[in-house]
Scaffold this motif. Structure first.
Motif, PDB file in Angstrom:
ATOM      1  N   TYR A   1       0.848  -1.199   0.000  1.00 28.77           N
ATOM      2  CA  TYR A   1       0.000   0.000   0.000  1.00 28.77           C
ATOM      3  C   TYR A   1       0.881   1.246   0.000  1.00 28.77           C
ATOM      4  O   TYR A   1       0.660   2.192  -0.756  1.00 28.77           O
ATOM      5  N   GLY A   2       1.914   1.242   0.866  1.00 29.41           N
ATOM      6  CA  GLY A   2       2.829   2.386   0.904  1.00 29.41           C
ATOM      7  C   GLY A   2       3.540   2.585  -0.411  1.00 29.41           C
ATOM      8  O   GLY A   2       3.748   3.722  -0.867  1.00 29.41           O
ATOM      9  N   ALA A   3       3.920   1.472  -1.062  1.00 27.82           N
ATOM     10  CA  ALA A   3       4.587   1.576  -2.355  1.00 27.82           C
ATOM     11  C   ALA A   3       3.640   2.159  -3.406  1.00 27.82           C
ATOM     12  O   ALA A   3       4.056   2.935  -4.279  1.00 27.82           O
ATOM     13  N   GLY A   4       2.358   1.784  -3.308  1.00 28.53           N
ATOM     14  CA  GLY A   4       1.384   2.316  -4.254  1.00 28.53           C
ATOM     15  C   GLY A   4       1.210   3.819  -4.109  1.00 28.53           C
ATOM     16  O   GLY A   4       1.151   4.558  -5.106  1.00 28.53           O
ATOM     17  N   VAL A   5       1.137   4.292  -2.868  1.00 27.39           N
ATOM     18  CA  VAL A   5       0.994   5.733  -2.626  1.00 27.39           C
ATOM     19  C   VAL A   5       2.234   6.467  -3.123  1.00 27.39           C
ATOM     20  O   VAL A   5       2.140   7.515  -3.785  1.00 27.39           O
ATOM     21  N   ALA A   6       3.415   5.932  -2.815  1.00 23.60           N
ATOM     22  CA  ALA A   6       4.652   6.578  -3.262  1.00 23.60           C
ATOM     23  C   ALA A   6       4.731   6.581  -4.778  1.00 23.60           C
ATOM     24  O   ALA A   6       5.198   7.568  -5.398  1.00 23.60           O
ATOM     25  N   GLY A   7       4.291   5.503  -5.416  1.00 25.90           N
ATOM     26  CA  GLY A   7       4.301   5.449  -6.876  1.00 25.90           C
ATOM     27  C   GLY A   7       3.395   6.505  -7.490  1.00 25.90           C
ATOM     28  O   GLY A   7       3.725   7.109  -8.527  1.00 25.90           O
ATOM     29  N   ASN A   8       2.242   6.742  -6.868  1.00 29.12           N
ATOM     30  CA  ASN A   8       1.332   7.771  -7.361  1.00 29.12           C
ATOM     31  C   ASN A   8       1.968   9.159  -7.255  1.00 29.12           C
ATOM     32  O   ASN A   8       1.771  10.027  -8.138  1.00 29.12           O
ATOM     33  N   VAL A   9       2.712   9.394  -6.174  1.00 31.26           N
ATOM     34  CA  VAL A   9       3.380  10.680  -6.007  1.00 31.26           C
ATOM     35  C   VAL A   9       4.413  10.880  -7.115  1.00 31.26           C
ATOM     36  O   VAL A   9       4.494  11.959  -7.739  1.00 31.26           O
ATOM     37  N   LEU A  10       5.218   9.849  -7.373  1.00 27.66           N
ATOM     38  CA  LEU A  10       6.222   9.958  -8.437  1.00 27.66           C
ATOM     39  C   LEU A  10       5.558  10.191  -9.790  1.00 27.66           C
ATOM     40  O   LEU A  10       6.055  10.984 -10.617  1.00 27.66           O
ATOM     41  N   ALA A  11       4.441   9.503 -10.024  1.00 29.66           N
ATOM     42  CA  ALA A  11       3.734   9.697 -11.297  1.00 29.66           C
ATOM     43  C   ALA A  11       3.217  11.127 -11.413  1.00 29.66           C
ATOM     44  O   ALA A  11       3.251  11.742 -12.496  1.00 29.66           O
ATOM     45  N   GLY A  12       2.739  11.676 -10.283  1.00 30.69           N
ATOM     46  CA  GLY A  12       2.259  13.063 -10.306  1.00 30.69           C
ATOM     47  C   GLY A  12       3.377  14.045 -10.552  1.00 30.69           C
ATOM     48  O   GLY A  12       3.188  15.060 -11.262  1.00 30.69           O
ATOM     49  N   ILE A  13       4.552  13.795  -9.988  1.00 31.21           N
ATOM     50  CA  ILE A  13       5.697  14.679 -10.231  1.00 31.21           C
ATOM     51  C   ILE A  13       6.106  14.616 -11.692  1.00 31.21           C
ATOM     52  O   ILE A  13       6.378  15.644 -12.332  1.00 31.21           O
ATOM     53  N   GLN A  14       6.122  13.405 -12.235  1.00 29.71           N
ATOM     54  CA  GLN A  14       6.512  13.255 -13.639  1.00 29.71           C
ATOM     55  C   GLN A  14       5.504  13.922 -14.572  1.00 29.71           C
ATOM     56  O   GLN A  14       5.868  14.477 -15.614  1.00 29.71           O
TER      57      GLN A  14
END
Length: 880
Positions: free
Chosen positions: A536-549
């Motif tokens: 779950y934590g990895a999913g949230v962090a992945g969404n943040v990286l996708a938003g930055i990109q």
């Protein structure tokens, strides 16, 4: 009274090589009556101490198998595993090292994997209780007798035990030097055994000494492809014993024994029994064996078919070391013709160290190290009374044990890669690469990712246990009539244990251990993707990286800075350890205690309608105190487990046919065990708990026949029906479910996405115990010349199917197997010397040695311990 403080075997002219007989429950008999029996029968008469006093084995209402020192010598029985293989309804076996040795009788035993457990089978040497089962694995040298008592021993012996006891008596000093010897053995796999013993009379009939020494070396029979051939499962042990016997008068004897022994071996090999390279029943499903065979690991992977090739591939060879020492004093004082006083005092120390490659591969993943020290003091005092129609024992017993365990699980240089590729299936790699790219793009303002499971991390615990036990006991044998004897005994036991365990988690460079994630989670199971889980934590962090990109998150804004907090866990060293499992998770320290008391005892009725027909019936209870778990267990799991109690009923018949030189012994038994203590490895740690109720019953048949002057036939059969009556929170199938997708029928959760972590094992079989065991032995005596007598012995045994794991996983079954042992014995009378040619498992039968286990952190894979191959050799013994 015999001042050696130890009974002797009285033999007829024709001695049997091995006697496996149940005890006769006849009334108290005199020495003259025993001697008359000897003159009538060619069968051997043996004196035992199964009731803490000397009795003919045929008069004791106890199921007991006995072996004299001479029988041990002639059968070349060198350790307790050799002996257990000849006793019905009993077993002894080692697992991952010499420290982990387990004994069971009638299907009731104890795992040695947890130092907080007391044994179900009491182990005694010269009346001294051995708290650590591994103290019994060294060579049996200069032994007077061994007795194996079956059934609860809740009255007379030291520590109360629910299933039986093994009694070993060593040869005492003598003024006649009648037992002096030197012995040597050579055999295949480079076997070299040597031993010697001698008595010295310092003051005639007053003070005598005896010195005993031995050594044993042998190559292993399992090769490691990276290290050496025939190196694992070797033998390297030695020991010495020094005794003094002081008899200042006819009424007093004092025997002092000091002993020391060492074991330093490469033990024990556990090849792959079930590989998980590819699932057996699910196409396209691959496991850790497939992963580890590829870069960056390039591990040597063995298929299931390689199990009996006796090859393993390890990062390093296992170490297994034991130092066992002690001193004891036994005082015997005949107060008068009927009453005697006995005092037995002892101090013992048992230190062990083992270091194993606990991923069982040559990938550099992780290892475990145990460093344990145990010290104990025991004191027993007794008053023994013997009258015309009654005998009685009244005594008290004290035992104290201090146990210190220093345990460590440590990671190797490839564990971080194993975590990323094995547990995340590569899902974390893109996340970490994204964090690292962001760090570069911001010139380090955003920290790079950190290793989730770095090398040189360790998960340690230091456990200290203090244990005290007090007991008062008594037993009376009363002759109701000439043919009926009543035996009744009672024991009160008080136990207390205090445990203190300190847990530490150490990362490289003393980094702080992170605990923000609680479980890995399953990407295919939506129920696992909840806050707090790693995925779950990895999913949230992945969404943040996708938003930055995608430029939807501006990291220079306040909201963007807040969003970066989702990346912070993955920038902390060791973020993957805590969710991995209990063995690598942080947990609070344990400080707990246990106080318990119990009343146990026995009642037996013996009936002898005639001199050669014997009946007995008995009811007995046994008890094994609860304990405190000394392993790293999940936080919230109760560290204290309760007592294990047994109740047993037994009836027996013994019938001698003097005219045919035939003896038939049969006993039927039933035992109910409440709150049995079960310890099972599930791949991420041991589950130690009170399993519930357990039922075992069966029959034991022993036959001895001397059809001619030169032929002897022995037959033994044991049937043990054992199952869990009630075991609601047992272990579940792991390997079979992984390979086939078939759920454990004991799984009671109706939600396939949220299975229970435990299964109902009610009706299941216990691990390591066959239902059927049979042995046939044929011995043929003959004369080679006037000074050379000889005999040939063949022993053939059958062991039925064995369930190897308490989960009853369908992959955890050992099929029945057969063993053949052969011996050719020659006695050179003019030289007082024996020469024995022997072979064990001469047909080289291949079978698993009672135990398999789910490979740590490698779901779907199983390893198992191998048995000894065919061994043979020659033994020469010279007496002086």
């Amino acid at each position: 009274m015999d001042k050696t403080a130890s009974s002797r075997f009285n033999k007829t002219p024709i001695a049997l090589c091995i006697s496996l007989t149940l005890g006769f429950p006849i009334p108290i008999v005199s020495a003259q009556e025993i001697e008359e029996e000897v003159e009538t029968l060619r069968l051997e008469t043996i004196t035992v101490e199964a009731q803490k006093r000397k009795q003919s084995m045929q008069t004791v209402p106890v199921s007991v198998s006995a072996f004299s020192g001479k029988q041990l010598e002639q059968a070349v029985l060198k350790d307790i595993f050799d002996v257990a293989g000849l006793v019905p309804a009993s077993s002894a076996f080692q697992t991952q090292n010499v420290t982990n040795t387990s004994f069971s009788i009638r299907g009731i035993g104890t795992s040695s994997q947890n130092f907080g457990l007391d044994p179900s089978v009491g182990l005694y040497v010269d009346g001294i209780y051995r708290a650590r089962q591994s103290a019994m694995v060294n060579n049996l040298v200069d032994i007077e007798a061994i007795e194996v008592l079956r059934g609860p021993q809740g009255t007379l012996f030291g520590k109360n035990t629910p299933s039986g006891a093994i009694l070993i008596r060593t040869v005492a000093p003598s003024h006649q030097n009648s037992n002096d010897f030197i012995e040597g053995t050579i055999g295949n796999y480079g076997l070299v055994n040597y031993s010697a013993a001698a008595s010295f009379s310092a003051i005639d009939n007053v003070l005598a000494f005896r010195a005993t020494g031995f050594g044993s070396q042998r190559d292993g029979f399992v090769s490691d492809v990276n290290n050496a051939s025939d190196v694992l499962n070797d033998r390297d042990r030695w020991g010495a014993r020094l005794q003094a016997l002081y008899t200042p008068s006819d009424d007093i004897s004092l025997r002092i024994i000091a002993d020391y022994s060492e074991i330093d071996e490469i033990c024990c090999a556990a090849p792959t029994q079930v590989s998980n390279a590819q699932a057996n029943g699910i196409a396209g499903k691959f496991g850790t064996d497939s992963l580890l065979s590829q870069p960056p690991f390039n591990a040597t992977i063995f298929d299931d078919s390689d199990f009996f090739a006796n090859r393993v591939a390890l990062s390093f060879l296992p170490e297994s070391k034991v130092e066992d020492s002690g001193i004891s004093a036994e005082l015997n004082w005949d107060i008068d013709d009927q009453v005697s006083f006995v005092s037995i005092s002892a101090y013992r120390r048992f230190d062990s160290f083992d270091n194993i490659d606990s991923d069982f591969t040559d990938a550099h993943l992780f290892g475990t190290q145990n460093d344990a020290e145990q010290q104990s003091f025991s004191q027993e005092i007794r008053l023994d009374y013997s009258g015309d129609n009654m005998s009685a024992i009244l005594g008290a017993y004290y035992f104290r044990q201090d146990l210190d365990l220093d345990y460590s699980l440590y990671t190797g240089e490839q564990f971080n890669d194993f975590f990323l590729l094995g547990f995340g299936q590569g899902a974390f790699n893109d996340l970490l690469a994204g964090i690292d790219a962001l760090s570069v793009a911001t010139n380090g303002l955003v920290a790079p990712s950190a290793a989730p499971a770095p090398a040189s991390s360790s998960f340690d615990h230091y456990a200290k246990q203090e244990h005290e036990s007090y007991a008062i006991f008594g037993q009376v044998d009363y002759q109701l009539t000439q043919k009926v004897t009543l035996t009744a005994g009672l024991r009160y036991t008080d136990e207390s244990k205090d445990l203190s365990t300190v847990f530490t988690e150490s990362l490289p460079n003393s980094a702080e251990f992170p605990t923000f994630f609680t479980s890995v989670g399953d990407p295919t199971n939506p129920a696992s993707l909840v806050p707090g889980t790693l995925l779950y934590g990895a999913g949230v962090a992945g969404n943040v990286l996708a938003g930055i990109q995608a430029n939807t998150i501006d990291i220079t804004s306040a909201s963007g800075q807040a969003a970066l907090a989702a990346l912070a866990p993955f920038q902390r060293l060791g973020w993957g350890f805590n969710p991995l499992g209990a063995i690598t998770a942080a947990r609070s320290n344990i400080s707990d205690d246990l106080d318990d008391d119990q009343v146990t005892g026995t009642i037996k009725l013996s009936y002898t309608p005639d001199r050669h027909t014997l009946f007995y019936a008995s009811y007995g209870t046994g008890y094994k105190s609860g304990g405190t778990n000394t392993d790293r267990i999940a936080d919230g799991f109760a560290p204290v487990f309760g007592a294990e109690k047994s109740k047993a009923v037994e009836i027996g018949l013994k019938k001698d046919f003097p005219a045919q030189d035939l003896r038939i012994n049969i006993a039927a038994h039933s035992t109910q065990v409440d709150d049995i203590q079960e310890n099972t490895f599930i791949g991420t740690g041991f589950n130690l708990q009170n399993a519930g109720d357990y039922q075992t019953s069966g029959v034991e048949l022993e036959l001895k026949w001397l059809p001619t002057e030169t032929i002897e036939v022995d037959f033994v059969y044991a049937r043990v029906n054992a199952e869990y009556d009630n075991f609601m929170r047992g272990n579940c199938w792991i390997a079979y479910t992984w390979h086939t997708g078939i759920n454990d029928p004991g799984q009671q959760s109706s939600d396939p996405d949220a299975p229970n972590p435990y299964c109902d094992r009610s009706g299941g079989r216990p691990a390591g115990e066959p239902e059927d065991f049979a042995m046939l032995k044929v011995k043929k005596d003959f004369t080679i010349s006037d000074n050379v007598d000889a005999y040939l012995v063949a022993e053939y045994s059958y062991t039925g199917d064995i369930v190897l794991d308490a989960s009853n996983d369908p992959y955890a079954v050992q099929d029945h197997y057969n063993l053949l042992n052969l011996r050719f014995f020659m006695n050179f009378a003019s030289y007082d010397m024996d020469v024995i040619f022997w072979g064990r498992n001469v047909l080289d039968e291949e079978y698993i040695n009672h135990v398999n286990f789910n490979t740590p952190l490698q779901e779907g894979k199983m390893n198992a311990y191998v048995s000894d191959p065919a061994t043979f050799g020659i033994t020469v013994r010279k007496r002086f």
